[in-house]
Design a protein around this motif. Sequence first.
Motif, PDB file in Angstrom:
ATOM      1  N   PRO A 317       0.837  -1.252  -0.250  1.00 52.17           N
ATOM      2  CA  PRO A 317       0.058  -0.215   0.137  1.00 52.17           C
ATOM      3  C   PRO A 317       1.135   1.485  -0.093  1.00 52.17           C
ATOM      4  O   PRO A 317       1.297   1.275   0.583  1.00 52.17           O
ATOM      5  N   PRO A 318       0.324   2.109  -0.321  1.00 51.07           N
ATOM      6  CA  PRO A 318       1.629   3.537  -0.769  1.00 51.07           C
ATOM      7  C   PRO A 318       1.696   4.093   0.697  1.00 51.07           C
ATOM      8  O   PRO A 318       2.658   5.076   0.807  1.00 51.07           O
ATOM      9  N   ALA A 319       0.431   4.455   0.723  1.00 48.58           N
ATOM     10  CA  ALA A 319       0.213   5.499   2.149  1.00 48.58           C
ATOM     11  C   ALA A 319      -0.991   4.664   2.876  1.00 48.58           C
ATOM     12  O   ALA A 319      -2.042   4.001   2.290  1.00 48.58           O
ATOM     13  N   ALA A 320      -1.338   4.984   4.328  1.00 51.17           N
ATOM     14  CA  ALA A 320      -2.362   4.495   5.241  1.00 51.17           C
ATOM     15  C   ALA A 320      -3.639   5.051   5.131  1.00 51.17           C
ATOM     16  O   ALA A 320      -3.255   6.070   4.145  1.00 51.17           O
ATOM     17  N   GLY A 321      -4.970   5.173   5.054  1.00 47.21           N
ATOM     18  CA  GLY A 321      -6.064   5.601   5.098  1.00 47.21           C
ATOM     19  C   GLY A 321      -6.838   4.212   3.959  1.00 47.21           C
ATOM     20  O   GLY A 321      -6.791   2.943   4.462  1.00 47.21           O
ATOM     21  N   ALA A 322      -7.899   4.567   3.529  1.00 47.54           N
ATOM     22  CA  ALA A 322      -9.137   4.972   3.511  1.00 47.54           C
ATOM     23  C   ALA A 322      -9.282   3.479   1.915  1.00 47.54           C
ATOM     24  O   ALA A 322      -9.021   4.905   1.229  1.00 47.54           O
ATOM     25  N   TYR A 323      -9.372   2.646   1.707  1.00 49.11           N
ATOM     26  CA  TYR A 323      -8.951   1.914   0.371  1.00 49.11           C
ATOM     27  C   TYR A 323     -10.611   1.408  -0.159  1.00 49.11           C
ATOM     28  O   TYR A 323     -10.658   0.967   0.818  1.00 49.11           O
ATOM     29  N   ALA A 324     -10.909   1.538  -1.669  1.00 53.30           N
ATOM     30  CA  ALA A 324     -11.506   0.359  -1.905  1.00 53.30           C
ATOM     31  C   ALA A 324     -10.637  -0.747  -2.680  1.00 53.30           C
ATOM     32  O   ALA A 324      -9.992  -0.575  -3.382  1.00 53.30           O
ATOM     33  N   LEU A 325     -11.465  -2.157  -2.273  1.00 49.89           N
ATOM     34  CA  LEU A 325     -10.941  -2.890  -3.170  1.00 49.89           C
ATOM     35  C   LEU A 325     -11.604  -4.015  -3.245  1.00 49.89           C
ATOM     36  O   LEU A 325     -12.700  -4.067  -3.110  1.00 49.89           O
ATOM     37  N   TRP A 326     -11.198  -4.567  -5.193  1.00 54.86           N
ATOM     38  CA  TRP A 326     -12.056  -5.098  -6.066  1.00 54.86           C
ATOM     39  C   TRP A 326     -11.183  -6.329  -5.876  1.00 54.86           C
ATOM     40  O   TRP A 326     -10.601  -6.181  -6.251  1.00 54.86           O
ATOM     41  N   VAL A 327     -11.592  -7.294  -5.336  1.00 54.01           N
ATOM     42  CA  VAL A 327     -11.312  -8.142  -5.692  1.00 54.01           C
ATOM     43  C   VAL A 327     -12.133  -9.720  -7.002  1.00 54.01           C
ATOM     44  O   VAL A 327     -13.091  -9.444  -7.096  1.00 54.01           O
ATOM     45  N   GLU A 328     -11.391  -9.396  -7.887  1.00 50.95           N
ATOM     46  CA  GLU A 328     -12.283 -10.344  -9.361  1.00 50.95           C
ATOM     47  C   GLU A 328     -11.636 -11.669  -9.822  1.00 50.95           C
ATOM     48  O   GLU A 328     -10.128 -11.737  -9.820  1.00 50.95           O
ATOM     49  N   PHE A 329     -12.532 -12.704  -9.769  1.00 48.05           N
ATOM     50  CA  PHE A 329     -11.579 -13.885 -10.587  1.00 48.05           C
ATOM     51  C   PHE A 329     -13.152 -14.114 -11.625  1.00 48.05           C
ATOM     52  O   PHE A 329     -13.857 -13.951 -11.242  1.00 48.05           O
TER      53      PHE A 329
END
Length: 345
Positions: A317-329
């Motif tokens: 992760p480039p920096a601390a904070g809130a992230y939206a993450l989408w896992v695709e399969f």
Amino acid sequence: MKRPQLVPATRLAVIAVLGVGPALAQDQILEGSFALPNVQPAVSGEMVVSETGPLSRHIELSYSDIHTGERVTQYEVELTQELHLLATDAGLSHLVHEHVKAAGDDGRFTTELHFPEPGRYHIYTDAAPSGLGQQVLRFELQVGENGNLDTQADTLLGSPPVDVKDGPIVSSDQGYRVTLSAPDLEAGKEGMITLAVEKDGQPASDLEPYLGVAAHAVFVRAQDLAYVHAHAMTDGPNGNGHHAETVEYHEHAHSHHPASNEPVEHEMPSGAEEANVEGDEAGMGAEGTMDHDEHAMHGAAEAVGSVSSTMAIHVTPPAAGAYALWVEFVGGGDVITVPFALEIP
């Protein structure tokens, strides 16, 4: 039974013939901003956008070498495509992905994008100009009258971000339930996220490679829109013991809306090993596009169930904070996109 999508019949259609487009409204010309954290930009970009419907836009994209000023005309093929696009709204609530297989002879990419609802969108264009490495630009586009550019970290994907140290965390899409665990993940350091995929309460047994790898993970940081893409590793028959790159790079045609995102109180299955995703994958051949299912299955000659239900992702992760993450399969022959809202310390 599949959950209804926000845009049931809408899929990003790609127009692969340059210079041929629909009857266009007045064009907008957008300048891109470089979007890769901790990477020196080597290109600039221009996007010409024309309205073709209330929620559809015809797009022409070109990159230029910032050192020579010349338009880029040659691109490397990355996981079967020369260009990958990600569009997400200001609240990081929706995800739309598309590919363009190849640029035209003059280096321009063209595509038709469909958006799930009016609002302001961040459009990421991800390509590898020959000799310049991975380059990602972000363009800001207003679609319709509503929406603004403010991103609220407390409402990512419709729910507050969950601290990864408080996990495991569960989310789902189209009948698939994914449990995520990353208690040691922190900004600025390579860490590991482990995933367990279930269907009908059991480890999923119908998973297949998606564009040659087990799964993809797309991260967007709410505070500055930093964008990271990583590939999953698996311990199943398709696991080859190779390392997954942390690269900013995307694939698939899909529109997604929020799903559950909550911590749970059980441990993750163990045994995730590495699968090779480094370097270029096989190319697609002649110019053109494929439909959604063809995108999902291309490069996946292995049988159903060849991808393990337990996976791992190495990411920095480039920096601390809130992230939206989408896992695709790929599960059951369809591209599945499972969303998470994470707080990374």
